[in-house]
Write an enzyme that holds these catalytic residues in place. Structure first.
Site, short mmCIF file in Angstrom:
data_model
loop_
_atom_site.label_atom_id
_atom_site.label_comp_id
_atom_site.label_asym_id
_atom_site.label_seq_id
_atom_site.Cartn_x
_atom_site.Cartn_y
_atom_site.Cartn_z
N ASP A 102 0.89 -1.26 0.08
CA ASP A 102 0.00 -0.13 -0.07
C ASP A 102 0.87 1.18 0.04
O ASP A 102 2.05 1.40 0.37
CB ASP A 102 -0.99 -0.08 1.23
CG ASP A 102 -2.20 0.73 0.84
OD1 ASP A 102 -2.28 1.57 -0.15
OD2 ASP A 102 -3.09 0.97 1.92
N ASP A 103 0.44 2.37 -0.25
CA ASP A 103 0.95 3.69 -0.32
C ASP A 103 1.40 4.13 0.93
O ASP A 103 2.47 4.52 1.36
CB ASP A 103 0.50 4.67 -1.07
CG ASP A 103 -0.96 4.99 -0.51
OD1 ASP A 103 -1.59 4.24 0.13
OD2 ASP A 103 -1.67 5.94 -1.12
N ASP A 106 -1.95 4.30 8.02
CA ASP A 106 -2.26 5.41 8.75
C ASP A 106 -2.73 5.15 10.02
O ASP A 106 -1.94 5.03 11.00
CB ASP A 106 -3.49 6.45 7.98
CG ASP A 106 -3.72 7.61 8.32
OD1 ASP A 106 -3.35 7.80 9.63
OD2 ASP A 106 -4.15 8.51 7.70
#
Length: 168
Positions: A102-103, A106
């Site tokens: 994933d980028d 969070d």
């Protein structure tokens, strides 16, 4: 951005993102080989393509999870498309030998869900925030929890809302 506390901006250019994704591939080179990649859409598509190229991985799958239903608030998790059985078959039902990309991690909500699906997969992100960092095996850059990353696909000379929001 989940609330008003997130005030710091971290704009990332295409060049910087490409360098960071290649750095991720460099770190992952010793952790493989990987039978396939599972990218978390949509943010994981670009780094997965770069890492797949760099590591020579041809089997690429997506898991489609929606958590940000607009660009400012994270909502309920919704699995739009699960991981195909063919990918699990190539590596094992628990994900052994798979690389999840994933980028960004969070809060970790999305990654917890994916970890439940593939508990033995190696999880990598380009960027990590403190709340999600324990869920990731490999990442490149950590930013503070109150930082909002502006990815290059979200940017023009200023923030660009998606076309679906009625802006041409």
């Amino acid at each position: 951005m989940s609330d008003d506390r997130q005030k710091k901006a971290f704009p990332v250019s295409w060049d910087q993102f490409h360098r960071d994704a290649r750095a991720l591939a460099w770190r992952l080179a010793g952790a493989g080989p990987f039978a396939g990649i599972v990218c978390i859409t949509r943010g994981g598509l670009v780094p997965a393509a770069i890492v797949a190229r760099e590591l020579g991985v041809r089997l690429i799958e997506t898991v489609c999870i929606a958590s940000y239903h607009d660009y400012t608030k994270q909502g309920e998790m919704e699995v739009l498309k699960p991981i195909a059985d063919v990918v699990k078959g190539a590596a094992g039902a628990k994900g052994q030998g798979l690389l999840v990309i994933d980028d960004l991690v969070d809060t970790g909500k999305t990654m917890r869900l994916v970890r439940e699906m593939l508990p033995e997969a190696h999880v990598a992100t380009v960027y990590a925030k403190p709340l999600g960092r324990p869920l990731v095996d490999t990442f490149i850059t950590e930013v503070s929890q109150d930082t909002w990353i502006y990815f290059p696909w979200d940017m023009g000379l200023s923030f660009q809302p998606p076309i679906r929001d009625g802006v041409a």
